[in-house]
Design a protein around this motif. Structure first.
Motif, PDB file in Angstrom:
ATOM      1  N   LYS A  14     -25.596  28.720 -50.038  1.00 25.11           N
ATOM      2  CA  LYS A  14     -25.908  29.209 -51.546  1.00 25.11           C
ATOM      3  C   LYS A  14     -27.548  29.078 -51.737  1.00 25.11           C
ATOM      4  O   LYS A  14     -28.228  29.777 -52.303  1.00 25.11           O
ATOM      5  CB  LYS A  14     -25.191  28.633 -52.525  1.00 25.11           C
ATOM      6  N   GLU A  15     -27.776  27.659 -51.692  1.00 21.54           N
ATOM      7  CA  GLU A  15     -29.195  27.155 -51.982  1.00 21.54           C
ATOM      8  C   GLU A  15     -30.094  27.771 -51.079  1.00 21.54           C
ATOM      9  O   GLU A  15     -31.461  28.197 -51.509  1.00 21.54           O
ATOM     10  CB  GLU A  15     -29.458  25.753 -51.811  1.00 21.54           C
ATOM     11  N   GLU A  61     -30.813  31.226 -52.064  1.00 20.25           N
ATOM     12  CA  GLU A  61     -31.729  31.264 -53.304  1.00 20.25           C
ATOM     13  C   GLU A  61     -33.095  31.119 -53.119  1.00 20.25           C
ATOM     14  O   GLU A  61     -33.937  31.880 -53.529  1.00 20.25           O
ATOM     15  CB  GLU A  61     -31.169  30.195 -54.254  1.00 20.25           C
TER      16      GLU A  61
END
Length: 240
Positions: free
Chosen positions: A198-199, A202
């Motif tokens: 997820k990071e 992002e």
């Protein structure tokens, strides 16, 4: 892996011949996870998940290959124990040996690996992995113009120029990115592996990065053209 409540230490190795764009680009990307995306969405920065710092054999300020000044954060003696060591690309003549030129860096890399750090190289940075004795009889990748630099100087290395990233060694703790801007792929992979997918996604959104999944073959098929300019000439006269 670091404790869950601590930042991940990312040492970025700098030598005087380093490419400043990769050096500082890595620094920016590794500073981003957990911090930048919340700022864009809410206007308030989040907490950083990773702590990048620049390390060199001495604390002396020096000029990178393109003339930008580099001020190391640590030398090898006082460097915090890294979870990851990144080796940006640097200028080396294609096919030539650098034996003896980077012995302090090679010894430090070898020790960091023995202490459990993941070693990650971009482009010609893989040469320093070879100098540390970490590519013998292993798969590797490097910029297509520097394949001979590995195969001529490090026994048994198997270069996969068709791949943008190659993972090698015990527990896949050695990872190499091919060339050019593939250091961005390397950084995103490391963020995904150490912080989370997820990071990494992002960070890719913040910096508008796209995965280089086509590999290097379209570029490797291009002719070399004129012989490469010796690094000594570049350092003396600058690029033309």
């Amino acid at each position: 892996m670091p404790a869950s409540n601590s930042r991940i230490n990312v040492a970025i190795l700098a030598v005087p011949e380093v490419t400043a764009s990769a050096l500082y680009g890595m620094f920016d990307l590794f500073s981003s996870p957990g911090r930048d995306f919340p700022f864009i969405v809410t206007g308030e920065a989040g907490e950083q998940s990773m702590r990048p710092y620049i390390v060199a054999r001495t604390m002396d300020v020096f000029q990178a290959a393109n003339g930008i000044w580099v001020k190391p954060d640590h030398d090898f003696k006082d460097c915090p124990q890294p979870d990851i060591v990144c080796i940006p690309d640097f200028f080396v003549n294609p096919g030539e040996s650098v034996s003896g030129m980077y012995d302090p860096e090679a010894q430090w890399l070898k020790q960091a690996h023995e202490d459990g750090a993941m070693l990650a190289s971009a482009c010609s940075g893989a040469v320093l992995l070879g100098e540390a004795g970490l590519l013998t009889n292993r798969e590797a990748t490097i910029h297509w113009a520097y394949v001979a630099t590995l195969t001529n100087n490090y026994p048994g290395v198997k270069v996969r120029v068709d791949r943008s990233l190659v993972l090698s060694g015990e527990a896949q703790r050695i990872i190499m990115a091919g060339g050019g801007s593939s250091w961005q792929d390397l950084a995103l992979y490391l963020i995904a592996r150490f912080v989370g997918l997820k990071e990494a996604m992002e960070v890719a959104k913040v910096y508008m990065l796209q995965w280089h999944d086509m590999g290097q073959r379209p570029f490797a098929s291009l002719p070399f053209g004129r012989p490469p300019m010796p690094w000594s000439t570049v350092a003396r006269n600058g690029w033309r």
